[in-house]
Write an enzyme that holds these catalytic residues in place. Structure first.
Site, PDB file in Angstrom:
ATOM      1  N   ARG A 164       0.842  -1.228   0.000  1.00 25.36           N
ATOM      2  CA  ARG A 164       0.000   0.000   0.000  1.00 25.36           C
ATOM      3  C   ARG A 164       0.869   1.267   0.000  1.00 25.36           C
ATOM      4  O   ARG A 164       0.543   2.265   0.633  1.00 25.36           O
ATOM      5  CB  ARG A 164      -0.945   0.035   1.208  1.00 25.36           C
ATOM      6  CG  ARG A 164      -1.934  -1.090   1.280  1.00 25.36           C
ATOM      7  CD  ARG A 164      -2.905  -1.138   0.100  1.00 25.36           C
ATOM      8  NE  ARG A 164      -3.813  -2.242   0.264  1.00 25.36           N
ATOM      9  CZ  ARG A 164      -3.535  -3.490  -0.133  1.00 25.36           C
ATOM     10  NH1 ARG A 164      -2.394  -3.766  -0.758  1.00 25.36           N
ATOM     11  NH2 ARG A 164      -4.409  -4.455   0.069  1.00 25.36           N
ATOM     12  N   SER A 238     -10.525  -0.164   3.904  1.00 26.05           N
ATOM     13  CA  SER A 238      -9.672  -0.375   5.087  1.00 26.05           C
ATOM     14  C   SER A 238      -9.064   0.949   5.537  1.00 26.05           C
ATOM     15  O   SER A 238      -8.405   1.616   4.741  1.00 26.05           O
ATOM     16  CB  SER A 238      -8.525  -1.330   4.746  1.00 26.05           C
ATOM     17  OG  SER A 238      -9.048  -2.523   4.246  1.00 26.05           O
ATOM     18  N   GLU A 334      -4.037   3.777   6.317  1.00 23.69           N
ATOM     19  CA  GLU A 334      -3.950   3.557   4.863  1.00 23.69           C
ATOM     20  C   GLU A 334      -4.594   4.725   4.107  1.00 23.69           C
ATOM     21  O   GLU A 334      -4.119   5.144   3.055  1.00 23.69           O
ATOM     22  CB  GLU A 334      -4.664   2.241   4.509  1.00 23.69           C
ATOM     23  CG  GLU A 334      -4.654   1.942   3.029  1.00 23.69           C
ATOM     24  CD  GLU A 334      -5.292   0.596   2.669  1.00 23.69           C
ATOM     25  OE1 GLU A 334      -5.097  -0.399   3.399  1.00 23.69           O
ATOM     26  OE2 GLU A 334      -6.004   0.564   1.652  1.00 23.69           O
TER      27      GLU A 334
HETATM   28  C1  LIG Z   1     -15.378  -0.004  -0.251  1.00 27.06           C
HETATM   29  C2  LIG Z   1     -13.927   0.205  -0.551  1.00 27.06           C
HETATM   30  C3  LIG Z   1     -13.105  -0.881  -0.772  1.00 27.06           C
HETATM   31  C4  LIG Z   1     -11.749  -0.699  -1.065  1.00 27.06           C
HETATM   32  N1  LIG Z   1     -10.979  -1.802  -1.276  1.00 27.06           N
HETATM   33  C5  LIG Z   1      -9.665  -1.665  -1.565  1.00 27.06           C
HETATM   34  C6  LIG Z   1      -8.847  -2.817  -1.809  1.00 27.06           C
HETATM   35  O1  LIG Z   1      -9.310  -3.947  -1.809  1.00 27.06           O
HETATM   36  N2  LIG Z   1      -7.529  -2.610  -2.059  1.00 27.06           N
HETATM   37  C7  LIG Z   1      -6.977  -1.371  -2.104  1.00 27.06           C
HETATM   38  O2  LIG Z   1      -5.769  -1.269  -2.346  1.00 27.06           O
HETATM   39  N3  LIG Z   1      -7.729  -0.257  -1.890  1.00 27.06           N
HETATM   40  C8  LIG Z   1      -9.052  -0.371  -1.627  1.00 27.06           C
HETATM   41  N4  LIG Z   1      -9.822   0.746  -1.395  1.00 27.06           N
HETATM   42  C9  LIG Z   1      -9.191   2.071  -1.418  1.00 27.06           C
HETATM   43  C10 LIG Z   1      -9.337   2.819  -2.773  1.00 27.06           C
HETATM   44  O3  LIG Z   1     -10.357   2.268  -3.547  1.00 27.06           O
HETATM   45  C11 LIG Z   1      -8.041   2.807  -3.593  1.00 27.06           C
HETATM   46  O4  LIG Z   1      -6.986   3.339  -2.838  1.00 27.06           O
HETATM   47  C12 LIG Z   1      -8.170   3.591  -4.891  1.00 27.06           C
HETATM   48  O5  LIG Z   1      -7.030   3.396  -5.688  1.00 27.06           O
HETATM   49  C13 LIG Z   1      -8.382   5.093  -4.677  1.00 27.06           C
HETATM   50  O6  LIG Z   1      -8.710   5.648  -5.925  1.00 27.06           O
HETATM   51  P1  LIG Z   1      -9.396   7.070  -6.036  1.00 27.06           P
HETATM   52  O7  LIG Z   1      -9.412   7.446  -7.475  1.00 27.06           O
HETATM   53  O8  LIG Z   1     -10.713   7.060  -5.361  1.00 27.06           O
HETATM   54  O9  LIG Z   1      -8.361   7.982  -5.257  1.00 27.06           O
HETATM   55  P2  LIG Z   1      -8.652   9.267  -4.362  1.00 27.06           P
HETATM   56  O10 LIG Z   1      -9.287   8.844  -3.093  1.00 27.06           O
HETATM   57  O11 LIG Z   1      -9.346  10.304  -5.153  1.00 27.06           O
HETATM   58  O12 LIG Z   1      -7.167   9.726  -4.064  1.00 27.06           O
HETATM   59  C14 LIG Z   1      -6.331   8.959  -3.223  1.00 27.06           C
HETATM   60  C15 LIG Z   1      -4.953   9.639  -3.137  1.00 27.06           C
HETATM   61  O13 LIG Z   1      -4.330   9.612  -4.409  1.00 27.06           O
HETATM   62  C16 LIG Z   1      -4.086  10.941  -4.890  1.00 27.06           C
HETATM   63  N5  LIG Z   1      -4.376  10.876  -6.330  1.00 27.06           N
HETATM   64  C17 LIG Z   1      -5.527  10.480  -6.917  1.00 27.06           C
HETATM   65  N6  LIG Z   1      -5.394  10.482  -8.250  1.00 27.06           N
HETATM   66  C18 LIG Z   1      -4.138  10.912  -8.512  1.00 27.06           C
HETATM   67  C19 LIG Z   1      -3.392  11.141  -9.705  1.00 27.06           C
HETATM   68  N7  LIG Z   1      -3.925  10.932 -10.915  1.00 27.06           N
HETATM   69  N8  LIG Z   1      -2.119  11.587  -9.602  1.00 27.06           N
HETATM   70  C20 LIG Z   1      -1.561  11.812  -8.388  1.00 27.06           C
HETATM   71  N9  LIG Z   1      -2.212  11.621  -7.227  1.00 27.06           N
HETATM   72  C21 LIG Z   1      -3.479  11.171  -7.288  1.00 27.06           C
HETATM   73  C22 LIG Z   1      -5.032  11.830  -4.107  1.00 27.06           C
HETATM   74  O14 LIG Z   1      -4.550  13.151  -4.029  1.00 27.06           O
HETATM   75  C23 LIG Z   1      -5.043  11.124  -2.766  1.00 27.06           C
HETATM   76  O15 LIG Z   1      -3.893  11.451  -2.036  1.00 27.06           O
HETATM   77  C24 LIG Z   1     -11.198   0.602  -1.118  1.00 27.06           C
HETATM   78  C25 LIG Z   1     -12.031   1.711  -0.904  1.00 27.06           C
HETATM   79  C26 LIG Z   1     -13.379   1.522  -0.634  1.00 27.06           C
HETATM   80  C27 LIG Z   1     -14.265   2.716  -0.438  1.00 27.06           C
END
Ligand SMILES: Cc1cc2nc3c(=O)[nH]c(=O)nc-3n(C[C@H](O)[C@H](O)[C@H](O)COP(=O)(O)OP(=O)(O)OC[C@H]3O[C@@H](n4cnc5c(N)ncnc54)[C@H](O)[C@@H]3O)c2cc1C
Length: 338
Positions: A164, A238, A334
């Site tokens: 992570r 998580s 995380e």
């Molecule tokens: C129900 C649920 C289940 C999940 N299960 C998992 C799982 O099984 N495994 C897992 O690893 N994660 C899991 N996650 C966490 C999440 O889905 C991941 O971390 C996902 O990759 C976040 O994507 P996002 O576009 O929503 O990022 P955001 O929440 O919008 O951003 C997350 C971080 O990344 C930065 N960021 C976003 N896009 C960019 C970009 N293009 N360039 C630079 N920085 C950027 C943001 O500034 C922030 O710091 C889960 C979340 C939920 C709600």
């Protein structure tokens, strides 16, 4: 780019926290992003890149500019008998991209089905599930330097992927905006069904022929039955990482807490499930005002409707303290706290 003032982010983060961005805009191309970076009106503002908002907790209004990534596009760059290189715009929805790869017969991402969020955020924390991480299929990514707008390519080594973790969450935090990611996917994939309930779910679903689509279906089925849906209850998956501790420390804990689970990670090190630790400290299902710990998943903090980010953060700190006190283990967050 159309820049708006004082925009509520409530519908743009899966926790459903009602924070405001002083400025808000969406970029659809690298050029649009570079224009904004070089615009003197916005140069001095703090910038936050937003994907699907599924790994963020806003504990305050954001006084700078929130930039939502909407760079789209999926493209098969090249392929041979064994591998295909596939490129996705960072604003693509992760699960839709996984389905695109499966439809084309390219394996490697099927265990990561249904993880919320965008392609561009996936390398940020090297998303992982069911025994697979994106680093396993990652080729390279392109990112724009937030200070000078220049494009830089990062191969796997340069990303410093860990559990992570990546260079973008640590050394280069806030310095680069990921604009596209290229994956090296297998046309003769080795199936990974050893983790969690994949095998039994495949049996229950009556799936006889193993394939990447079948594995994806099973993973989706498990995730839908196990994880709280953010559309129904605010959460970011998580909240804590599973802590890694020396085996010696684990063996001492095991004398007192005979049931403590673990799995080996590297020689002399083990990981302990953070959900189990939280549960032992009595947090599972606990409601604290408008926030709480999910009734089935002690690793998932939730917003029952009107919680503030500060309340969720306070709850997370209370959990950390109790785990530290009872087990001597430091939990690491995380979720990205803003
Ligand atoms: C129900 C649920 C289940 C999940 N299960 C998992 C799982 O099984 N495994 C897992 O690893 N994660 C899991 N996650 C966490 C999440 O889905 C991941 O971390 C996902 O990759 C976040 O994507 P996002 O576009 O929503 O990022 P955001 O929440 O919008 O951003 C997350 C971080 O990344 C930065 N960021 C976003 N896009 C960019 C970009 N293009 N360039 C630079 N920085 C950027 C943001 O500034 C922030 O710091 C889960 C979340 C939920 C709600």
């Amino acid at each position: 780019m159309d820049i708006q003032r004082d925009v509520s982010l409530k519908g743009l983060n899966t926790f459903g926290i009602d924070a405001k961005a002083s400025y808000f805009g969406e970029f659809h191309s690298v050029a649009e992003l570079q224009n904004l970076i070089s615009n003197p009106d916005f140069k001095s503002l703090e910038k936050l890149i937003l994907g699907g908002g599924s790994n963020l907790l806003f504990t305050r209004d954001f006084e700078g500019i929130v930039l939502r990534n909407r760079i789209l596009g999926k493209e098969i760059l090249e392929q041979n008998e064994d591998f295909a290189y596939v490129r996705a715009g960072a604003g693509e929805i992760w699960h839709e991209f996984v389905l695109f790869c499966i439809e084309n017969g390219f394996g490697g991402l099927e265990n990561l089905s249904l993880i919320p969020g965008t392609v561009g955020a996936a390398p940020m924390q090297n998303i992982g599930a069911y025994g697979v991480e994106i680093k396993d299929s990652f080729a390279y990514l392109e990112a724009v330097n937030i200070n000078d707008g220049k494009i830089q390519t990062f191969d796997k080594d340069a990303c410093h992927f860990g559990y992570r973790e990546s260079v973008f969450k640590k050394e280069l935090k806030g310095q680069f905006i990921i604009t596209c990611v290229v994956f090296r996917l297998s046309k003769k994939p080795a199936f990974n069904t050893s983790y969690g309930a994949i095998k039994t779910t495949l049996d229950e679903m009556g799936i006889k022929e193993l394939g990447i689509k079948a594995i994806s279906d099973a993973v989706c089925h498990i995730r839908r039955s196990k994880l709280p849906n953010p559309a129904e209850i605010g959460n970011a998956g998580s909240f804590f990482k599973n802590p890694e501790i020396p085996e010696i420390q684990y063996n001492i804990l095991k004398e007192k807490f005979t049931e403590i689970p673990c799995y080996k990670t590297s020689p002399g090190m083990v990981k302990v499930p953070a959900g189990w630790l939280n549960e032992q400290c009595g947090w599972k299902g606990k409601v604290v005002g408008q926030t709480g710990v999910h009734k089935n998943q002690a690793l998932v903090l939730v917003n029952y409707g009107n919680a503030t980010g500060a309340e969720v953060k306070k709850l997370s700190e209370d959990i950390r303290h109790s785990v530290k006190e009872k087990f001597g283990i430091e939990l690491e967050t995380e979720v990205n706290i803003i």
